[in-house]
Design a protein around this motif. Structure first.
Motif, short mmCIF file in Angstrom:
data_model
loop_
_atom_site.label_atom_id
_atom_site.label_comp_id
_atom_site.label_asym_id
_atom_site.label_seq_id
_atom_site.Cartn_x
_atom_site.Cartn_y
_atom_site.Cartn_z
N UNK A 174 0.84 -1.20 0.00
CA UNK A 174 0.00 0.00 0.00
C UNK A 174 0.87 1.25 0.00
N UNK A 175 1.88 1.28 0.85
CA UNK A 175 2.78 2.44 0.93
C UNK A 175 3.52 2.64 -0.39
N UNK A 176 3.89 1.53 -1.01
CA UNK A 176 4.60 1.60 -2.29
C UNK A 176 3.78 2.37 -3.33
N UNK A 177 2.47 2.17 -3.34
CA UNK A 177 1.62 2.77 -4.36
C UNK A 177 1.04 4.12 -3.95
N UNK A 178 1.32 4.55 -2.73
CA UNK A 178 0.75 5.82 -2.27
C UNK A 178 1.80 6.85 -1.90
N UNK A 179 2.78 6.50 -1.07
CA UNK A 179 3.70 7.48 -0.51
C UNK A 179 5.17 7.21 -0.73
N UNK A 180 5.52 6.04 -1.26
CA UNK A 180 6.93 5.69 -1.40
C UNK A 180 7.63 6.63 -2.38
N UNK A 181 8.75 7.24 -1.98
CA UNK A 181 9.53 8.05 -2.94
C UNK A 181 10.01 7.18 -4.09
N UNK A 182 10.09 7.76 -5.28
CA UNK A 182 10.46 7.00 -6.47
C UNK A 182 11.81 6.30 -6.31
N UNK A 183 12.73 6.93 -5.63
CA UNK A 183 14.07 6.35 -5.49
C UNK A 183 14.11 5.19 -4.49
N UNK A 184 13.00 4.97 -3.78
CA UNK A 184 12.96 3.88 -2.81
C UNK A 184 12.48 2.57 -3.40
N UNK A 185 12.19 2.55 -4.71
CA UNK A 185 11.58 1.36 -5.32
C UNK A 185 12.47 0.12 -5.19
N UNK A 186 13.76 0.26 -5.42
CA UNK A 186 14.65 -0.89 -5.39
C UNK A 186 14.72 -1.50 -3.99
N UNK A 215 -10.81 2.57 8.30
CA UNK A 215 -10.28 2.67 6.95
C UNK A 215 -9.90 4.08 6.60
N UNK A 216 -9.36 4.27 5.41
CA UNK A 216 -8.94 5.59 4.97
C UNK A 216 -8.95 5.63 3.44
N UNK A 217 -8.85 6.84 2.88
CA UNK A 217 -8.83 7.04 1.44
C UNK A 217 -7.62 7.87 1.06
N UNK A 218 -6.83 7.38 0.11
CA UNK A 218 -5.64 8.08 -0.35
C UNK A 218 -5.61 8.10 -1.87
N UNK A 219 -4.53 8.64 -2.43
CA UNK A 219 -4.38 8.78 -3.88
C UNK A 219 -3.35 7.77 -4.39
N UNK A 220 -3.66 7.15 -5.54
CA UNK A 220 -2.71 6.24 -6.19
C UNK A 220 -2.85 6.39 -7.70
N UNK A 221 -1.84 5.91 -8.43
CA UNK A 221 -1.87 6.00 -9.90
C UNK A 221 -3.02 5.18 -10.46
N UNK A 222 -3.34 4.08 -9.80
CA UNK A 222 -4.47 3.23 -10.20
C UNK A 222 -5.26 2.89 -8.95
N UNK A 223 -6.57 3.19 -8.90
CA UNK A 223 -7.35 2.96 -7.69
C UNK A 223 -7.34 1.49 -7.27
#
Length: 504
Positions: free
Chosen positions: A30-42, A230-238
Motif C-alpha cells: 500500500x505504501x509503495x503505491x501511495x507514498x513511497x519516494x520513487x528512489x525507494x523502489x529498489x 479505513x482511509x482514502x488516499x491517492x494512487x496512480x491506479x485505484x
C-alpha cells in the motif's frame, strides 16, 4: 479436547501466523503505491521479496501439511461447516503454494515492485517501449509460475486463473462471456441508432479536487464504509487493500475536469472495502475470514458503483448535495441531464471510466490478450499493436496513446494475470445478488432514494460477507439466490435501464 480438535486449533494458529506476515507485506505494498519516494523502489522490492519468501515458508511448512493430512482423515466435519471449509480451502492453498519454489515467489514479488514503478513512469510519459522489458520479465515469470502450478489437462492460463477464481476455467468463462457479448453488441448498436447523445461536457467542467474528495468521502461513508476502520488516499491506479481487522485502505485518483473518475472510483473501492469490513474479525487469517473469490469481490464493488451509484434513485437523494458542492459546474444543470451524462453509452478508451454497457467488452479484450500472452501465441513486444487492433475491432476506435491503450491498467505490471475476467463475472454476480436483495428487502429503489443504504449493506453482510470462503463462488450464488450464474439478469437490467434512457 479430542485429537482432531487439537489438530484443527493448531492448523488455525499456523494459518493466522502466515496471515499476519501477509498483512505486513500488504502495508508495504500500500505504501509503495501511495507514498513511497520513487528512489525507494529498489529497496522496497528487496523488502517485499524477503517478506514473500517468509510468507511462503510459513504457508508451506511440513507441519501444516501433516495437520491437514490428519484432519482430512477425520470424519466429524460437517459439509459446509466453518471447520470443513477452512480445511478444504487451506488444503487448496497449501497444494498451490508447495508447488512453487520459494526463489520464484521471491522473484515474482521483487519484479512486481520494480515493474510497477516502471509502469507508472511509462504510463505518464506514454512510452510503451520503456515498460516492455519489465512486461517481458513478468510474463516470463508468470509462464514459469503456471508451469509449476499446472495439473494434467489444465491450461497454463487456468493455473493462474485459479488463484483469483478458484475452480473456474477459461472454458467456463468463455461460455458465460459469449452470450453476454452477443447481447451487449446488440444493445450498443441499438443505442447508437437511437440518435440520442447526452451532453457529457457538463462532466468536464471545473470540479475542485478538494470538493471532490469531500463529496466522495461523504458518499462512501453514507453507503456504509467505516472510516474509523479505513482511509482514502491517492494512487496512480485505484485499489482497495484489506490489511486486517479494523484497517482497510482505499485509493482513488482525481481530475479537476472529470467528475465521474474519482467519484465512481471511490464508490467502487468503497464497495470492496465494505466487503472487507464485513468479514468476521474472529476468523481473520483463515479461509472463512477471507473473501470468496475476486468475482464475488467485484460483484460488491460493481454493485455499489453502478447498480446503486449510477441509478436514478441514488441521484434523487444526492443531486441537490452535488449542486451545493459544485455550484460553478452544476447550478444550471437539470438532474435528468446529469443522470443521462453519467450513464452515457459510447466507446471509450479507459476501462475504469467505461459505461456499464461497454465495460464488459473491455474485459473480454484483456481476457483474450492475456490468454495469448501466457500460451505464447502473443509476445510482449507485440502487445501494443495487438491491443490497438483488437480494440479497433471491438469499439470502432483506436487508442491515440499507450496510456489510453495497453498501458492504462496496473495489473500486468503486478503480475495479476487471470484477474481481469473476474470483473465481468462480478457484474453478472452483482445482477443476481441485487435482484435477490430487491425482492427480499421489498424494493431497493425507494430505500436508495431516501438515502437508506443500511438495509442493503446489512443484507450483503449477512448473505455474502460473513461467509468468507465457506462456499465457493457458484455455490454461494446458489445459496443466496437459488440460481446458477447466467448473463440474463445483467442483460435484463441493462436493457431496462438503457431502454428507458435511449427510448429503445
Amino acid at each position: 479436547m479430542n485429537a482432531s480438535q487439537k489438530a484443527y486449533d493448531q492448523l488455525i494458529a499456523r494459518l493466522k501466523q502466515a496471515a499476519l506476515l501477509s498483512s505486513c507485506s500488504a502495508i508495504l505494498e500500500w505504501d509503495e503505491q501511495t507514498y513511497l519516494p520513487a528512489d525507494g523502489a529498489s529497496h522496497r522490492a528487496d523488502q517485499l521479496s524477503m517478506m514473500a519468501g517468509m510468507v511462503h515458508q510459513e504457508a508451506t511448512s511440513p507441519e501444516t501439511g501433516d495437520l491437514l493430512n490428519e484432519l482430512e482423515s477425520a470424519s466429524e466435519w460437517e459439509e459446509d461447516s466453518v471447520e470443513q471449509a477452512n480445511i478444504r480451502e487451506a488444503r487448496h492453498e497449501y497444494d498451490r503454494m508447495t508447488k512453487l519454489p520459494r526463489q520464484l515467489v521471491e522473484e515474482l514479488s521483487r519484479v512486481a515492485t520494480l515493474s510497477h514503478h516502471a509502469w507508472v513512469k511509462a504510463r505518464k510519459e506514454n512510452q510503451f517501449n520503456d515498460f516492455l522489458p519489465w512486461l517481458e520479465k513478468m510474463i516470463g515469470l508468470k509462464r514459469e509460475q503456471a508451469a509449476s502450478l499446472g495439473s494434467e489437462g489444465q491450461t497454463a492460463y487456468d493455473a493462474l486463473l485459479d488463484e483469483y477464481e478458484p475452480g473456474a476455467t477459461s472454458e467456463m468463462i468463455e461460455q458465460a462471456f459469449t452470450p453476454l457479448r452477443n447481447e451487449l453488441v446488440k444493445l450498443v448498436s441499438a443505442i447508437k441508432e437511437s440518435g440520442i447523445v447526452p451532453d457529457v461536457s457538463l462532466l468536464t467542467r471545473k470540479y475542485p479536487v478538494a470538493k471532490q474528495r469531500e463529496f466522495s468521502l461523504s458518499a462512501a461513508e453514507k453507503i456504509g464504509f467505516d472510516f474509523n476502520a479505513g482511509r482514502l488516499d491517492i494512487a496512480a491506479h485505484p485499489f482497495c487493500s484489506g490489511i486486517g481487522p479494523g484497517d482497510c485502505r482505499l485509493t482513488t485518483r482525481y481530475d479537476e475536469h472529470h467528475f465521474p473518475g474519482a467519484f465512481f472510483g471511490t464508490l467502487h473501492e468503497a464497495g470492496h472495502g465494505i466487503y472487507e469490513q464485513g468479514l468476521l474479525k474472529e476468523y481473520f487469517g483463515t479461509p472463512v475470514g477471507s473473501s470468496t473469490s475476486l468475482g464475488i469481490h467485484e460483484s460488491q464493488s460493481r454493485m455499489w458503483e453502478n447498480l446503486v451509484g449510477r441509478s436514478r434513485p441514488f441521484w434523487n437523494c444526492f443531486y441537490q448535495s452535488a449542486q451545493q458542492q459544485f455550484p460553478e459546474a452544476l447550478a444550471d444543470v437539470a438532474q435528468d441531464d446529469f443522470y443521462r451524462a453519467i450513464n452515457d453509452v459510447r466507446p471509450s478508451y479507459i476501462r475504469v471510466e467505461a459505461d456499464e454497457v461497454t465495460y464488459n467488452l473491455h474485459i473480454m479484450l484483456r481476457f483474450e490478450l492475456e490468454q495469448a500472452l501466457i500460451s505464447g501465441d502473443l509476445q510482449p513486444a507485440d502487445v501494443e499493436a495487438a491491443w490497438n487492433e483488437k480494440f479497433t475491432s471491438y469499439f470502432g476506435i483506436t487508442p491515440d496513446t499507450p496510456a489510453n491503450g495497453c498501458l492504462q491498467d496496473v495489473h500486468w505490471s503486478a503480475g495479476l494475470i487471470g484477474y481481469f475476467p473476474t470483473y465481468a463475472l462480478g457484474n453478472m454476480y452483482a445482477a443476481h445478488f441485487f435482484n435477490a436483495a430487491d425482492s427480499e428487502l421489498g424494493g431497493l429503489d425507494d430505500l436508495i432514494a431516501r438515502g437508506e443504504f443500511g438495509p442493503l449493506k446489512e443484507w450483503l453482510n449477512q448473505k455474502i460477507h460473513q461467509h468468507g470462503k465457506r462456499y465457493r463462488a457458484n455455490r454461494l450464488l446458489e445459496v443466496v439466490t437459488g440460481e446458477t450464474l447466467s448473463h440474463v439478469p445483467l442483460v435484463d437490467q441493462l436493457n431496462r435501464k438503457y431502454g428507458e434512457l435511449y427510448n429503445l
